[in-house]
Structure formats: C-alpha cells, structure tokens
Scaffold this active site. Structure first.
Site, PDB file in Angstrom:
ATOM      1  N   SER A  80       0.805  -1.225   0.000  1.00  0.00           N
ATOM      2  CA  SER A  80       0.000   0.000   0.000  1.00  0.00           C
ATOM      3  C   SER A  80       0.838   1.275   0.000  1.00  0.00           C
ATOM      4  O   SER A  80       0.340   2.320  -0.377  1.00  0.00           O
ATOM      5  CB  SER A  80      -0.924   0.023   1.219  1.00  0.00           C
ATOM      6  OG  SER A  80      -0.175  -0.167   2.408  1.00  0.00           O
ATOM      7  N   HIS A 113      -0.471   4.380   7.353  1.00  0.00           N
ATOM      8  CA  HIS A 113       0.142   5.084   6.224  1.00  0.00           C
ATOM      9  C   HIS A 113       0.437   6.538   6.549  1.00  0.00           C
ATOM     10  O   HIS A 113      -0.179   7.113   7.439  1.00  0.00           O
ATOM     11  CB  HIS A 113      -0.784   4.986   5.010  1.00  0.00           C
ATOM     12  CG  HIS A 113      -1.196   3.577   4.723  1.00  0.00           C
ATOM     13  ND1 HIS A 113      -2.425   3.075   5.097  1.00  0.00           N
ATOM     14  CD2 HIS A 113      -0.526   2.556   4.156  1.00  0.00           C
ATOM     15  CE1 HIS A 113      -2.494   1.798   4.741  1.00  0.00           C
ATOM     16  NE2 HIS A 113      -1.353   1.454   4.180  1.00  0.00           N
ATOM     17  N   ASP A 170      -3.530   7.486   8.692  1.00  0.00           N
ATOM     18  CA  ASP A 170      -4.646   6.630   9.122  1.00  0.00           C
ATOM     19  C   ASP A 170      -4.273   5.545  10.119  1.00  0.00           C
ATOM     20  O   ASP A 170      -5.048   4.634  10.358  1.00  0.00           O
ATOM     21  CB  ASP A 170      -5.280   5.961   7.888  1.00  0.00           C
ATOM     22  CG  ASP A 170      -4.299   5.049   7.154  1.00  0.00           C
ATOM     23  OD1 ASP A 170      -3.133   4.950   7.578  1.00  0.00           O
ATOM     24  OD2 ASP A 170      -4.708   4.435   6.145  1.00  0.00           O
TER      25      ASP A 170
END
Ligand SMILES: *[C@@H]1O[C@H](CO)[C@@H](O)[C@H](O)[C@H]1NC(C)=O
Ligand SMILES: *[C@@H]1O[C@H](CO)[C@@H](O)[C@H](O)[C@H]1NC(C)=O
Ligand SMILES: CC(=O)N[C@H]1CO[C@H](CO)[C@@H](O)[C@@H]1O
Length: 379
Positions: A33, A346, A343
């Site tokens: 991610s 990240h 978050d």
C-alpha cells in the site's frame, strides 16, 4: 487554467528537485500500500472511501493516503514532459500518475505499477502471511505480472534489455506487511525475527530477476520503524516506560525488528552490487525519515501530530480498531499537512513528499537518486 496550474506546479517541482537529467523512459514499481496507486481499488472495485485522497485528488484515488505517495512525486519529475499531461489527466479523470497494472490500461510504455495494498514479500509457499496469500498479490505474483506485460513492451531480448536499461525499478516498499500480519496474529518479535532472512531473500530474489531481465537502475526501499506505527503502538501498549524510545515515543523492540530487516536488506543490496557491477542499486529508507519526523516534528512542519494520526476515531494515538479512517466513527484532522501519519498505518502526503525529496537528493537514499546517471545501456 488547470493546465497552467500544473505547468507551474511542474516547473516548481523540477526546480525543487533540481532534476535536470530525468531521462528514464519508464518506471516499474512493486510493493504494497505504500506504493499502490490503484491496483487494490481494481481488485475491490472501489477507489476507497472519503476522506482518502482529500488533499490532492479531492476524492478517494486508490491510494492509502490523503494524497500522493512517494512514487507519485518521483513519477512526476521523471517524466518531465508527460508529467504535465499525466498530472492533468489524473486530476481530470481520477487516474493514477503511474498506471496500475490490474487496471489493464492499454498503454504501459511509460511504466506500470504492480504494487498492491496488503501485499507481502513472502508468497504462498511460506505460510506466514495468510491475508495476502488469499489476495494472491505477493511479490512473486507481482513479478509474474511483469512477465505477462513484457511482450507488449518489447519483443526481442536485445530490445527488452535496452528498454529496461532505461527504466527505473522500485522493488518495494515490501515486507512491512509480513512483519505486521505476523505480529498482529500473535507471533512474538523473536519469532518474526527468525523469518526476516526469508523475507529479505524473497525481495532480493525479485531484484535479481529484474537485473537478469535487463534492469540497471533499481531502488530497494526498507520498511518503516514498526514500533512507531500507531496501529502497533495501540495494539501492544506497555506499562513500562523503558519499552519506549525517549526521543520518539516508539516501541523499542518493534523498531529493533525493523532495524534487523533494514540491515539484512542493505547487506543483500551490497551482495547484489558486487554480483552485478553494471547495476545501480539504491537503498532507500522509510525508517530514518520517520524517526527524524518524530524526533523533531516542528522542524519538518508536523505541528499537528506526530504519533497521533490525522484520520482516526479516538484513543491515545487517535487510532481506534473499531473506528478506522474511512469508516463510521472516524474523521480527518483539518490540516493533514501538519501530521506525519494519516490513518494509523500510512503516512500523509506531506510526509511522503519529504521522504521523496530525501530519496532524490539525500539523505534518505544511498546513493540519492539524483546522483545516479539516469540510465546505462546494457551490453
Ligand atoms: C497456514 O496458516 C493458516 C492460518 O494460520 C492455518 O490455518 C493453516 O493450517 C496453515 N497451512 C499450512 C499448510 O501450514
Ligand atoms: C472507538 O470507536 C468506538 C466506535 O465508534 C467508540 O464507541 C469508542 O468510544 C472509540 N474509542 C475511543 C477511545 O474513542
Ligand atoms: C519466497 C520464499 O522465501 N520462499 C521460501 C519459502 O520457504 C521455503 C522452505 O523454507 C524456501 O525454500 C523458499 O525459498
């Protein structure tokens, strides 16, 4: 109007990054991610939920941040002409700057992104990271995707060698999920440490395969300091003050695990450099920038939050397992650019941008990308 805006943005960025010699013809990116610009969005048929993307795109854009990732910033400066167009198109249609492979866009002549949210370095043969195995997106699978794409990029061994010699490859960030999934599943730091050499071998094997395909310029990023990740801090709190680093507030033993990973990965890069002297292999860091941001947040503009996340649902780190960013009960801070963490897992666009600058000009890459001659033809 928009074109003009992006032209000025581009001119500003090129000055900012002082990149006179951006000459790569394509970028290929593998990872999780931290580098995914839309593959997971294709897999789940959803770009994500607001407030993801709020800062740059104005809507969820298949990225795990409020805006752009490191690969987006580096992509812009490496495509000096098309960068403007990509930026413009991206803004207008919500398309990524570096096209995600799974979107099956027609044109990957300037590169493709194989990175997927949740991906691991270890594949299904090693039963350590069950989540990503089910997804079928581990690094070895991403390499197979690259092999599938290859015939559309070049059709003779010589043509492929030449093409990939002029391309920039990112092998990661990958491996952080192997650590996190095992820790969250209850494995101890010592148990995970015993698997780290396997994780490194998997990353190194793909870097080596790419070199054998003709890659001459590769960036191999390390992982984040796991003990500074708000999810880990929330899940494994300690009553003992000594378990925390005094300068950052991160958990010492989890950071030790990340240091071990980075040390072994650096060693693997050193071995590859020795074995393939024609290749330029850059070791890039997430570990040190995060430590720097957390040790002295004000210096980097992070006056809102360092360990506390911008988009969350309460708790000591504003990370709440029952109210995570994008879901009910969570909301974003008013100015994400003043936070390191977006978050709980990240980083914010603002933090990613500073990491990108550090990879380009130092001090967060060895050697800095801007010091590497942009490409070398293979012989
Ligand atoms: C793989 O891991 C899962 C979950 O931990 C477990 O249920 C399963 O039995 C494992 N499979 C093998 C072949 O070890
Ligand atoms: C976490 O979220 C749940 C669900 O929204 C909420 O009930 C709870 O109060 C939150 N915890 C904290 C510490 O804010
Ligand atoms: C990708 C990877 O690390 N594969 C390894 C999985 O485990 C087996 C057995 O330990 C190794 O032989 C593989 O190399």
């Amino acid at each position: 109007m928009k074109g003009l805006l992006f032209l000025s943005l581009f001119l500003f960025l090129s000055k900012f990054f002082s990149l006179a010699n951006a000459k790569y013809n394509a970028i290929f990116s593998f990872g999780d991610s931290y580098a995914d610009t839309g593959n997971f969005a294709v897999l789940t048929n959803s770009p994500g939920s607001p407030p993801y993307g709020m800062t740059y795109f104005g809507h969820p854009a298949g990225r795990s941040s409020d805006g752009r990732l490191v690969i987006d910033f580096i992509g812009i400066i490496n495509f000096p002409l098309t960068g403007i167009m990509f930026c413009y198109v991206a803004q207008a249609f919500g398309l990524p700057l570096l096209p995600p492979y799974l979107a099956k866009s027609n044109n990957y002549n300037q590169g493709a992104n194989f990175a997927v949210f949740g991906a691991t370095a270890l594949g299904s043969q090693n039963n350590t990271s069950t989540k990503a195995q089910q997804q079928g997106t581990s690094l070895d699978v991403q390499f197979q995707w690259f092999e599938e794409l290859k015939p559309s990029l070049c059709n003779t061994p010589q043509a492929c060698n030449d093409f990939f010699a002029q391309s920039l490859f990112f092998v990661g960030e990958i491996g952080g999920n192997d650590h996190n999934f095992m820790l969250m599943a209850g494995k101890t730091v010592q148990e995970v440490a015993a698997i780290v050499p396997k994780i490194i071998a998997a990353i190194s094997a793909v870097a080596e395969k790419l070199i054998n395909e003709g890659a001459t310029t590769l960036v191999v990023p390390g992982i984040l300091p796991t003990g500074c990740v708000p999810v880990i801090l929330t899940r494994f709190p300690s009553q003992n003050k000594d378990d925390y680093e005094p300068n950052t507030g991160c958990l010492k033993n989890y950071n030790g695990l990340s240091s071990l990973h980075d040390t072994l990965l650096r060693n693997a890069v050193t071995d590859l450099r020795a074995k393939y002297p024609q290749a330029r292999i850059i070791f890039a860091e997430y570990y040190q920038p995060v430590i720097d941001f957390l040790s002295n947040p004000a210096k980097f503009g992070f006056t809102g939050g360092s360990l506390k996340v911008c988009c969350g649902g309460g708790g000591p780190y504003n990370y709440n397992f029952s109210a995570s960013c994008g879901g009910p009960g969570a909301s974003a801070c008013s100015d994400p650019s003043t936070y390191v963490n977006w978050d709980g897992v990240h980083m914010t666009e603002a933090a990613f941008k500073q990491v990108a600058t550090g990879w380009l000009n130092g001090p967060y890459a060895d050697p800095p990308l801007s010091s590497v001659p942009s490409y070398q033809l293979a012989h």
